[in-house]
Motif scaffolding. Sequence first.
Motif, PDB file in Angstrom:
ATOM      1  N   THR A 129      35.922  -2.362 -87.390  1.00  0.00           N
ATOM      2  CA  THR A 129      36.497  -2.482 -88.727  1.00  0.00           C
ATOM      3  C   THR A 129      36.819  -3.951 -88.961  1.00  0.00           C
ATOM      4  N   LEU A 130      36.692  -4.380 -90.218  1.00  0.00           N
ATOM      5  CA  LEU A 130      36.992  -5.756 -90.587  1.00  0.00           C
ATOM      6  C   LEU A 130      37.974  -5.730 -91.744  1.00  0.00           C
ATOM      7  N   ASP A 131      39.163  -6.287 -91.504  1.00  0.00           N
ATOM      8  CA  ASP A 131      40.208  -6.361 -92.520  1.00  0.00           C
ATOM      9  C   ASP A 131      40.505  -7.827 -92.765  1.00  0.00           C
ATOM     10  N   LEU A 132      40.495  -8.244 -94.032  1.00  0.00           N
ATOM     11  CA  LEU A 132      40.676  -9.657 -94.368  1.00  0.00           C
ATOM     12  C   LEU A 132      42.081  -9.901 -94.898  1.00  0.00           C
ATOM     13  N   TRP A 133      42.792 -10.850 -94.276  1.00  0.00           N
ATOM     14  CA  TRP A 133      44.110 -11.279 -94.726  1.00  0.00           C
ATOM     15  C   TRP A 133      43.964 -12.586 -95.496  1.00  0.00           C
ATOM     16  N   TYR A 184      41.828 -14.739 -92.955  1.00  0.00           N
ATOM     17  CA  TYR A 184      41.793 -14.406 -91.530  1.00  0.00           C
ATOM     18  C   TYR A 184      41.174 -13.016 -91.393  1.00  0.00           C
ATOM     19  N   ALA A 185      40.062 -12.955 -90.691  1.00  0.00           N
ATOM     20  CA  ALA A 185      39.370 -11.682 -90.493  1.00  0.00           C
ATOM     21  C   ALA A 185      39.883 -11.024 -89.208  1.00  0.00           C
ATOM     22  N   PHE A 186      40.410  -9.814 -89.352  1.00  0.00           N
ATOM     23  CA  PHE A 186      40.864  -9.029 -88.205  1.00  0.00           C
ATOM     24  C   PHE A 186      39.786  -8.008 -87.875  1.00  0.00           C
ATOM     25  N   PRO A 230      37.322 -19.915 -93.610  1.00  0.00           N
ATOM     26  CA  PRO A 230      37.637 -20.973 -94.583  1.00  0.00           C
ATOM     27  C   PRO A 230      37.324 -20.588 -96.021  1.00  0.00           C
ATOM     28  N   PHE A 231      36.262 -19.806 -96.230  1.00  0.00           N
ATOM     29  CA  PHE A 231      35.848 -19.423 -97.582  1.00  0.00           C
ATOM     30  C   PHE A 231      35.737 -17.897 -97.647  1.00  0.00           C
ATOM     31  N   PRO A 232      36.878 -17.208 -97.829  1.00  0.00           N
ATOM     32  CA  PRO A 232      36.877 -15.741 -97.744  1.00  0.00           C
ATOM     33  C   PRO A 232      36.063 -15.039 -98.820  1.00  0.00           C
ATOM     34  N   ASP A 233      35.749 -15.719 -99.931  1.00  0.00           N
ATOM     35  CA  ASP A 233      34.964 -15.093-100.996  1.00  0.00           C
ATOM     36  C   ASP A 233      33.460 -15.152-100.738  1.00  0.00           C
ATOM     37  N   SER A 234      33.071 -15.837 -99.680  1.00  0.00           N
ATOM     38  CA  SER A 234      31.651 -15.981 -99.381  1.00  0.00           C
ATOM     39  C   SER A 234      31.164 -14.807 -98.543  1.00  0.00           C
TER      40      SER A 234
END
Length: 577
Positions: free
Chosen positions: A105-109, A117-119, A142-146
């Motif tokens: 699972t990938l959860d983004l903070w 920060y990808a958990f 660094p670029f969470p929208d990418s």
Amino acid sequence: MAVLGLTVNNTAPPKKRAKATLGLGVIPFDQERCNNEVAKMIIAQDYPLQIVEHKGFIDFVRTLQPQFSSLSSTDVHGDCMSMYLSEKQNLLNLIRQIPGRVNLTLDLWTSNQTVGYAFLRGHFIDSDWNVHHPILNVILVPFPDSDDSYNKTIVTCLTDWQLEGRLFTLTLDQSSNETLMGNLRGLLSVRNPVIFNGQLLSRNCFARVLSRLALDALWTMRETISKVRESVKLVKISKSNENKFIKLRQKLQVPCTKDLFIDSQTKWDTTYHMLVAACELKEVFACFETSGHDYGMTLSMDEWKQVEILCTYLKQLYDAANLLTCQPYPTANLFFSVVSNLLVELTRAAFSHDPFLSNLIRPLQERFDQYWRESSLVLAAAAAMDPRYKMECVELTFGRIFGENAEPWIRVVEDGLHELLHEYIVELLPLTTTDGNEGNEIMIKTEPYQEGSLDGSIIIDTDGLSDLEIYISDITGNQIKSELDQYLEEPLLPRVEEFDILSWWRLNTSNYPTLSRVASDILSMPLSTLPAESVFDTEIRKMESYRSSLSSMTIEALFCAKDWLHYQSLPIDVPMH
């Protein structure tokens, strides 16, 4: 004065009680052990590393043990990193030994620094059928929208934990677009992307989907809900108002089963509970607001009726989400009926003749129908792995939803299970593997002697087919079919509420040696990227400023080590000298 034959002198001062002494020898002081305990404390309680330099901490520790040598934040950082690296190796050893694959699972903070920060959390079942859900990586994005950021984090995780070729499914925290899905397909090199129409690759977080539906419904009725919230505030703003409200409720003899409270708008379940409690007391609110407390936010009876309708469907979302809170990560077999029933209820409401109900629910139904189409086949496969339901549950449910067009969908599930089992058998063919426990053997038996090959070597015949390929071709129509079909043809187990599906598969591993591996990977598929305490969150989780100031490696070490300590994903054996 004589009492029971004893003379008591009232003027004599009482004797001082002697201090109790322990019958233990002196415990030798161990600085290294203390250092490890301080590191564990900092990890478990999220204390800043600098706490060991605070005067209050130093004075307290030296009062307990004058021999304790003060630590610097650099010292304790090293201890925390050593603990993390040691336990990471233990976890890596465990993952290497599991018979099946790993789900991710990938959860983004987010953070105040506009970076993410990808958990990444792994979900798998070991050879003893124990379930594990450890955080594997916390990676700076660094670029969470990418879309490319997802690729990099997943590659890092797969490489870090040696999971190339061992990833079973991926669950993301947000809706995935076609570009992202295309990138992931190429990145992960799924062996059989056609199985279950590619649904093994990636799904969206069930908790996030439900939260978005709830928020959409609440936003549609935001003005009415605001009136309810202000009405509740008026009652709860002072003890005097609350007492008057209670007396009025008692006078009107209005029954009440819910406590009235102001909601937290970062958790949608609190808004749901506030609305339910307020609806029970709508007659009291109507009288209370006309008894010298009118503030221009009075709800009409039609508005109260609309709130009650809203609560009816929020309850369905709430009950579905509650499945994710009953245990940290429920087995996947539990979700097929929940998801399908919710789809049926939303569809019925979306096409209601009541214009208010239809307009409220139709956008929710359209969004949830998309989730159903992206996940239904995999969820159906998980339901088929439940010996209480098997394919009967799939056939009944698809019949309700697809009607006369259900047969192709049913066939996709059954064929997908056959194809998946075929893939697992091919993986096991060259090896005979046991997990070391009698009665829990996982193997494919091959003949030691092949005609025309006295030394056991693989011979290529004139048509270019090896003995191994011929053997695979033979078992494709026999062994695969017999093992899966034998399971499906066995009578269903009685439907009891307290049923441990993992224990059942563990006890039946010898009967279904390869199918049990398939079942373990399917049943450990996570439906949510969120822990139980965050299922109802309406906001993306945020990294606090202090943590954001640390290096990415330190952040990962602290979060992972805390997770392993708290959830006991594996034994934590801190060296004690």
